[in-house]
Design a protein around this motif. Structure first.
Motif, PDB file in Angstrom:
ATOM      1  N   GLU A 178       0.845  -1.201   0.000  1.00  0.00           N
ATOM      2  CA  GLU A 178       0.000   0.000   0.000  1.00  0.00           C
ATOM      3  C   GLU A 178       0.878   1.247   0.000  1.00  0.00           C
ATOM      4  O   GLU A 178       1.864   1.317   0.735  1.00  0.00           O
ATOM      5  CB  GLU A 178      -0.885   0.016   1.254  1.00  0.00           C
ATOM      6  N   ARG A 187      -5.443  -0.043   7.066  1.00  0.00           N
ATOM      7  CA  ARG A 187      -4.771  -0.291   5.786  1.00  0.00           C
ATOM      8  C   ARG A 187      -3.334  -0.685   6.074  1.00  0.00           C
ATOM      9  O   ARG A 187      -2.488   0.152   6.323  1.00  0.00           O
ATOM     10  CB  ARG A 187      -4.849   0.949   4.882  1.00  0.00           C
ATOM     11  N   GLU A 260     -14.714   0.239   4.250  1.00  0.00           N
ATOM     12  CA  GLU A 260     -15.036  -1.155   3.897  1.00  0.00           C
ATOM     13  C   GLU A 260     -14.451  -2.189   4.864  1.00  0.00           C
ATOM     14  O   GLU A 260     -13.275  -2.159   5.182  1.00  0.00           O
ATOM     15  CB  GLU A 260     -14.495  -1.435   2.487  1.00  0.00           C
TER      16      GLU A 260
HETATM   17  P1  ATP Z   1      -9.631  -1.074  -0.242  1.00  0.00           P
HETATM   18  O1  ATP Z   1     -10.548  -0.469  -1.288  1.00  0.00           O
HETATM   19  O2  ATP Z   1      -9.926  -0.614   1.143  1.00  0.00           O
HETATM   20  O3  ATP Z   1      -8.180  -1.012  -0.604  1.00  0.00           O
HETATM   21  P2  ATP Z   1     -10.163  -3.506  -1.556  1.00  0.00           P
HETATM   22  O4  ATP Z   1     -11.518  -3.240  -2.130  1.00  0.00           O
HETATM   23  O5  ATP Z   1      -8.969  -3.412  -2.409  1.00  0.00           O
HETATM   24  O6  ATP Z   1      -9.978  -2.621  -0.226  1.00  0.00           O
HETATM   25  P3  ATP Z   1     -10.441  -6.318  -1.550  1.00  0.00           P
HETATM   26  O7  ATP Z   1      -9.458  -6.536  -2.614  1.00  0.00           O
HETATM   27  O8  ATP Z   1     -11.898  -6.442  -1.876  1.00  0.00           O
HETATM   28  O9  ATP Z   1     -10.166  -4.904  -0.850  1.00  0.00           O
HETATM   29  O10 ATP Z   1     -10.060  -7.254  -0.307  1.00  0.00           O
HETATM   30  C1  ATP Z   1     -11.027  -7.853   0.518  1.00  0.00           C
HETATM   31  C2  ATP Z   1     -10.881  -7.436   1.963  1.00  0.00           C
HETATM   32  O11 ATP Z   1      -9.516  -7.564   2.395  1.00  0.00           O
HETATM   33  C3  ATP Z   1     -11.228  -5.982   2.241  1.00  0.00           C
HETATM   34  O12 ATP Z   1     -12.620  -5.817   2.392  1.00  0.00           O
HETATM   35  C4  ATP Z   1     -10.482  -5.734   3.522  1.00  0.00           C
HETATM   36  O13 ATP Z   1     -11.230  -6.167   4.646  1.00  0.00           O
HETATM   37  C5  ATP Z   1      -9.231  -6.583   3.379  1.00  0.00           C
HETATM   38  N1  ATP Z   1      -8.108  -5.737   2.974  1.00  0.00           N
HETATM   39  C6  ATP Z   1      -7.776  -5.354   1.727  1.00  0.00           C
HETATM   40  N2  ATP Z   1      -6.686  -4.569   1.735  1.00  0.00           N
HETATM   41  C7  ATP Z   1      -6.307  -4.444   3.028  1.00  0.00           C
HETATM   42  C8  ATP Z   1      -5.249  -3.769   3.696  1.00  0.00           C
HETATM   43  N3  ATP Z   1      -4.341  -3.073   3.015  1.00  0.00           N
HETATM   44  N4  ATP Z   1      -5.173  -3.857   5.041  1.00  0.00           N
HETATM   45  C9  ATP Z   1      -6.068  -4.580   5.738  1.00  0.00           C
HETATM   46  N5  ATP Z   1      -7.097  -5.239   5.168  1.00  0.00           N
HETATM   47  C10 ATP Z   1      -7.216  -5.189   3.833  1.00  0.00           C
END
Ligand code: ATP
Length: 444
Positions: A178, A187, A260
């Motif tokens: 990230e 995040r 989210e």
């Molecule tokens: P965001 O938009 O917040 O970056 P995303 O839509 O990319 O999330 P997904 O790819 O749908 O996330 O991943 C599914 C789940 O994994 C998310 O709903 C979240 O709970 C978790 N997740 C994703 N990225 C992270 C992160 N960098 N840190 C912690 N949890 C994460």
């Protein structure tokens, strides 16, 4: 949020990783209580998503991933965030997080306006397998757990002999580089996911999307997250992945805003088709009844362990007032965890630590309860302070062994203890022999 972050450190829920060396940005370690909380969450998810269902089986895939898998899934080419550099303070920023004043883009750190054009930045962590440094030795740390489920679809189907619709579930680490890790653990660069890929016939996709959204909301309620802080976002077509026919984001009102927790997405047959094309292997399904052969569609509820732990902590945090030793009211910090997820279920206190008979009895109660629930023995300090320490970490029950327990205040009270409830602070007298059934019955 400051209070929550400080409590997490002070009581051993979450620590900054490599803290003594200045910390590793976007990486966290869970302390003794955080580990229990996280394990309880994962076990409950596994219980309801896998063990209590006939139609779901588990997988535990590897973290190191073949580049061909992530090339086929689209991650190598398109798993990017647009990134902008500030030429003034050298900060690296996500293009969608820039400040704007009078229509001019600004650096949110220094207010500088000298920014580079947005460039795509791939979020995957790349590593090297084996001794040679040539491009053929590249591997990735998986950015999501889902891909190993798709890649192992045929193997799991063959060994489990499941009929559609059925699902494959997985809990495990995922890694994303990230650009701006922030909001505590929200995040992170290393995190855990709980994902289900639920395979179905194409015509079932939309109904199952609605079904899984409902199931997942129920899950959050069952672990004690208040419904009023949960929101469902029906992601508009323009913001969905191009292959998705419907996506809902389950959001939680964190102190830093509505964000989210989980995505529930109908991904059609995109992933399996991509892997069929790239590997040349048949990942299809043969329906014995209709004699049809086709590629299943999939609905994916994908949740973040760390984000849910953070939501549990934020939701549980409360302050009320309780009397101190002298009866004066003082502020009490109380974590109102649902007993199901609380790190410690019951604390055990001998009224006085210098009375051997009380201590011996308390140790007996500890041994009696240990096989059933996670208990914690504490004999240090005044009883009121000991209650307070447990309230602060969300222990729902406290058992005190006093002189009544020893039979010194009448035979009828021998081998009874007080059972204290964290939220009402009320105490009831119960028989020791009833505790192993009574406390677990209040947890489920
Ligand atoms: P965001 O938009 O917040 O970056 P995303 O839509 O990319 O999330 P997904 O790819 O749908 O996330 O991943 C599914 C789940 O994994 C998310 O709903 C979240 O709970 C978790 N997740 C994703 N990225 C992270 C992160 N960098 N840190 C912690 N949890 C994460």
């Amino acid at each position: 949020m400051e209070k929550i972050v400080s409590l997490c450190k002070r009581r051993g829920f979450i620590f900054q990783s490599s803290e003594i060396y200045g910390g590793l940005n976007g990486v966290w370690d869970y302390g003794p209580l955080g580990t229990e909380l996280k394990n309880n969450l994962k076990q409950y998810w596994w219980q309801v998503m896998v063990r209590e269902r006939d139609d779901v089986v588990g997988l535990d895939g590897a973290i190191l991933t073949h580049p061909a898998v992530l090339k086929a899934s689209g991650h190598v080419d398109t798993f990017t965030d647009p990134m902008v550099d500030c030429r003034t303070c050298k900060a690296r920023l996500r293009a969608d997080q820039l400040a704007e004043k009078n229509g001019v883009r600004q650096c949110p750190n220094c207010g500088g306006k000298d920014l580079t054009e947005a460039r795509p930045f791939n979020l995957m962590f790349q590593t090297q397998m084996g001794a040679s440094a040539d491009p053929a030795s590249i591997a990735y740390l998986r950015p999501e757990t889902a891909q190993s489920i798709f890649v192992q679809f045929k193997n799991v189907l063959d060994v489990s002999r499941k009929k559609l619709p059925f699902g494959i579930a997985q809990i495990g680490k995922a890694f994303r580089n990230e650009i701006n890790p922030r909001n505590f653990t929200f995040r992170s660069r290393e995190f855990e996911q709980m994902e289900l890929e639920y395979f179905c016939r194409p015509e079932q996709g939309m109904d199952l999307l609605a079904y899984w959204l409902k199931e997942r909301i129920r899950f959050y309620e069952e672990i004690g997250i208040s419904r009023k802080r949960l929101h469902v976002l029906d992601v508009p077509e323009t913001e969905r992945a191009f292959y998705s026919k419907g996506t809902f984001d389950i959001e939680y009102e964190f102190p830093f805003g509505r964000q989210e927790l989980e995505g529930v997405a109908y991904r059609t047959d995109y992933d399996l088709q991509q892997h069929i094309k790239a590997s040349g292997k048949p990942l299809d399904y043969f329906d014995e009844e209709t004699k049809e052969r086709f590629v299943p569609h999939v609905v994916e509820p994908s949740a973040g362990v760390d984000r849910t732990v953070l939501a549990l902590i934020c939701d549980a945090y409360d302050e009320d007032s309780a009397p101190d030793e002298k009866g004066k009211m003082e502020t009490r910090i109380v974590m109102r965890f649902h007993p199901r997820v609380a790190p410690i279920k019951c604390a055990i206190f001998p009224l006085l630590r210098n009375k051997e008979a009380l201590v011996a009895k308390a140790r007996e109660v500890q041994a009696l309860l240990r096989p059933h629930i996670n208990v914690f023995y504490d004999e240090g300090g005044a009883i009121g302070r000991r209650y307070r320490r447990q309230d602060e970490i969300g222990t729902p029950f406290g058992v005190t062994i006093d002189f009544e327990t020893l039979g010194e205040k009448g035979e009828e009270l021998r081998d009874t203890v007080t059972l204290r409830d964290r939220d009402s602070m009320k105490q009831e007298r119960v028989a020791i022999k009833d505790l192993p059934q009574l406390i677990p019955s209040k947890i489920r």
